[in-house]
Design a protein around this motif. Structure first.
Motif, short mmCIF file in Angstrom:
data_model
loop_
_atom_site.label_atom_id
_atom_site.label_comp_id
_atom_site.label_asym_id
_atom_site.label_seq_id
_atom_site.Cartn_x
_atom_site.Cartn_y
_atom_site.Cartn_z
N TRP A 1 5.72 -19.26 71.73
CA TRP A 1 6.76 -18.85 72.67
C TRP A 1 7.72 -19.98 73.00
CZ3 TRP A 1 8.70 -14.37 73.86
CH2 TRP A 1 9.59 -14.29 74.93
N ASP A 2 7.18 -21.18 73.22
CA ASP A 2 8.05 -22.30 73.60
C ASP A 2 9.00 -22.66 72.46
OD1 ASP A 2 6.93 -22.40 76.06
OD2 ASP A 2 5.58 -24.09 75.63
N ALA A 3 8.48 -22.66 71.24
CA ALA A 3 9.33 -23.00 70.09
C ALA A 3 10.40 -21.92 69.91
CB ALA A 3 8.48 -23.12 68.83
N PHE A 4 10.01 -20.67 70.07
CA PHE A 4 10.96 -19.57 69.93
C PHE A 4 12.04 -19.65 71.01
CE2 PHE A 4 11.93 -14.99 70.88
CZ PHE A 4 12.72 -14.77 69.75
N ALA A 5 11.61 -19.89 72.25
CA ALA A 5 12.56 -19.93 73.37
C ALA A 5 13.49 -21.13 73.29
CB ALA A 5 11.78 -19.95 74.70
N ALA A 6 13.08 -22.18 72.56
CA ALA A 6 13.91 -23.39 72.46
C ALA A 6 15.03 -23.23 71.43
CB ALA A 6 13.03 -24.59 72.10
N LEU A 7 15.02 -22.14 70.68
CA LEU A 7 16.08 -21.91 69.70
C LEU A 7 17.34 -21.43 70.44
CD1 LEU A 7 13.74 -20.12 67.15
CD2 LEU A 7 14.65 -22.44 66.94
N GLY A 8 18.45 -21.35 69.71
CA GLY A 8 19.70 -21.00 70.37
C GLY A 8 19.83 -19.51 70.66
N HIS A 9 19.45 -19.09 71.87
CA HIS A 9 19.53 -17.67 72.22
C HIS A 9 20.91 -17.33 72.77
CE1 HIS A 9 15.00 -16.68 72.26
NE2 HIS A 9 15.22 -17.73 71.49
N VAL A 10 21.32 -16.09 72.56
CA VAL A 10 22.65 -15.65 72.97
C VAL A 10 22.57 -14.27 73.65
CG1 VAL A 10 23.72 -16.86 71.01
CG2 VAL A 10 23.14 -14.42 70.82
N ASP A 11 23.66 -13.88 74.29
CA ASP A 11 23.80 -12.52 74.84
C ASP A 11 24.62 -11.69 73.86
OD1 ASP A 11 22.47 -12.70 77.26
OD2 ASP A 11 24.21 -13.56 78.27
N SER A 12 24.28 -10.41 73.78
CA SER A 12 25.02 -9.52 72.90
C SER A 12 24.92 -8.10 73.45
CB SER A 12 24.39 -9.63 71.50
OG SER A 12 24.76 -8.54 70.73
N VAL A 13 26.06 -7.46 73.64
CA VAL A 13 26.09 -6.11 74.21
C VAL A 13 26.31 -5.11 73.08
CG1 VAL A 13 27.29 -4.55 75.79
CG2 VAL A 13 27.01 -6.97 76.39
N SER A 14 25.45 -4.09 73.01
CA SER A 14 25.58 -3.12 71.92
C SER A 14 25.01 -1.76 72.33
CB SER A 14 24.88 -3.64 70.66
OG SER A 14 23.51 -3.84 70.90
N ASP A 15 25.24 -0.77 71.46
CA ASP A 15 24.82 0.61 71.71
C ASP A 15 23.54 0.92 70.93
OD1 ASP A 15 27.17 0.72 73.14
OD2 ASP A 15 28.28 1.79 71.58
N ILE A 16 22.73 1.80 71.51
CA ILE A 16 21.50 2.27 70.85
C ILE A 16 21.75 3.68 70.31
CG2 ILE A 16 19.12 3.04 71.24
CD1 ILE A 16 18.96 1.01 73.57
N HIS A 17 21.34 3.92 69.07
CA HIS A 17 21.40 5.27 68.50
C HIS A 17 20.03 5.63 67.94
CE1 HIS A 17 25.67 4.79 68.99
NE2 HIS A 17 25.71 3.79 68.14
N CYS A 18 19.33 6.53 68.62
CA CYS A 18 18.00 6.94 68.15
C CYS A 18 18.13 8.17 67.27
CB CYS A 18 17.09 7.25 69.34
SG CYS A 18 15.49 7.91 68.85
N VAL A 19 17.32 8.24 66.23
CA VAL A 19 17.40 9.36 65.29
C VAL A 19 17.03 10.69 65.97
CG1 VAL A 19 15.03 9.23 64.40
CG2 VAL A 19 16.87 10.01 62.90
#
Ligand code: MTE
Ligand code: MO
Length: 219
Positions: free
Chosen positions: A77-95
């Motif tokens: 978790w710590d290694a993953f969280a230390a990577l460059g995380h960003v915000d991104s707004v998008s739409d969900i389309h479920c089948v």
């Protein structure tokens, strides 16, 4: 549930009447532009899974990426969280025919994931595997998109267990079954292979704009 969802993907889920709320802040034009064919807008967020929501303790979290890559990784978790995380707004389309606009995700861009492991030239497909036994297959290009993200947050809150927390894949350009919840592994391959729903008749790619709900007759 499995049989029912296969039927929904094939025949379309019996439609609820659009609730007035679902018109929400979006305009009719906005909806026409952003709602793929056969979809209905919702404002709640349905939970869909195979009936088991695994509890993934952050202390045990591992995201393993391997197969045909130059550099396999197994981030805690710590290694993953230390990577460059960003915000991104998008739409969900479920089948199953619901769409939900404007979800704010936070996490690791899938392009950054690719940069970290450097897939080999022969790697053309990816199998994404989850803690509940779920899996879904993707062409590698599906990860080379601007809004692809391994998300830890939704609308500024840590992603709930029901929705795939602590971390799930989000690929808004494809039907939501490709967005694996409780993700634990990305496995790069030179050949395609069906995941859970793909083996049950869903389309291998699942582009909502081309209504790729079901696959070619399997053989
Ligand atoms: N691990 C896992 N991921 C999964 C699923 C699942 O059953 N297990 N269901 C898929 C399907 S069919 C959909 S529509 C979305 C639902 O995500 P949600 O419950 O956050 O709406 O997750 C996708 N990812
Ligand atoms: Mo789905």
């Amino acid at each position: 549930m499995v049989a029912k969802k296969v039927r929904w993907a094939v025949e379309g889920r019996p439609r609820r009447r659009a609730d007035a709320d679902a018109q929400g802040p979006t305009t009719r034009d906005d909806q026409r532009r952003r709602l793929p064919p056969g979809q209905q807008l919702v404002t709640d967020w349905p939970v869909l899974d195979l009936g088991h929501q695994p509890a993934v303790d952050l202390r045990d979290f591992r995201l393993a990426i391997g197969g045909m890559v130059e550099q396999s990784v197994a981030w805690d978790w710590d290694a993953f969280a230390a990577l460059g995380h960003v915000d991104s707004v998008s739409d969900i389309h479920c089948v199953t025919a619901w769409s939900r606009f404007d979800n704010r995700w936070r996490g690791l861009p899938t392009t950054a994931l690719l940069d970290a492991v450097r897939p080999k030239p022969e790697a053309r497909f990816v199998m994404v595997k989850s803690h509940d036994g779920y899996a879904t297959n993707l062409p590698i290009e599906a990860l080379r998109v601007p809004d692809g993200i391994v998300a830890t947050h939704w609308n500024d809150e840590p992603l709930s267990r029901a929705h795939g927390g602590p971390a799930r894949l989000v690929l808004p350009q494809l039907y939501f079954w490709k967005s694996a919840k409780w993700v634990r592994q990305f496995w790069f391959m030179d050949r395609d292979a069906p995941g859970f729903w793909e083996a049950r008749g869903y389309h291998p790619l699942g582009d909502p704009w081309r209504e790729q709900r079901t696959g070619p007759p399997s053989g």
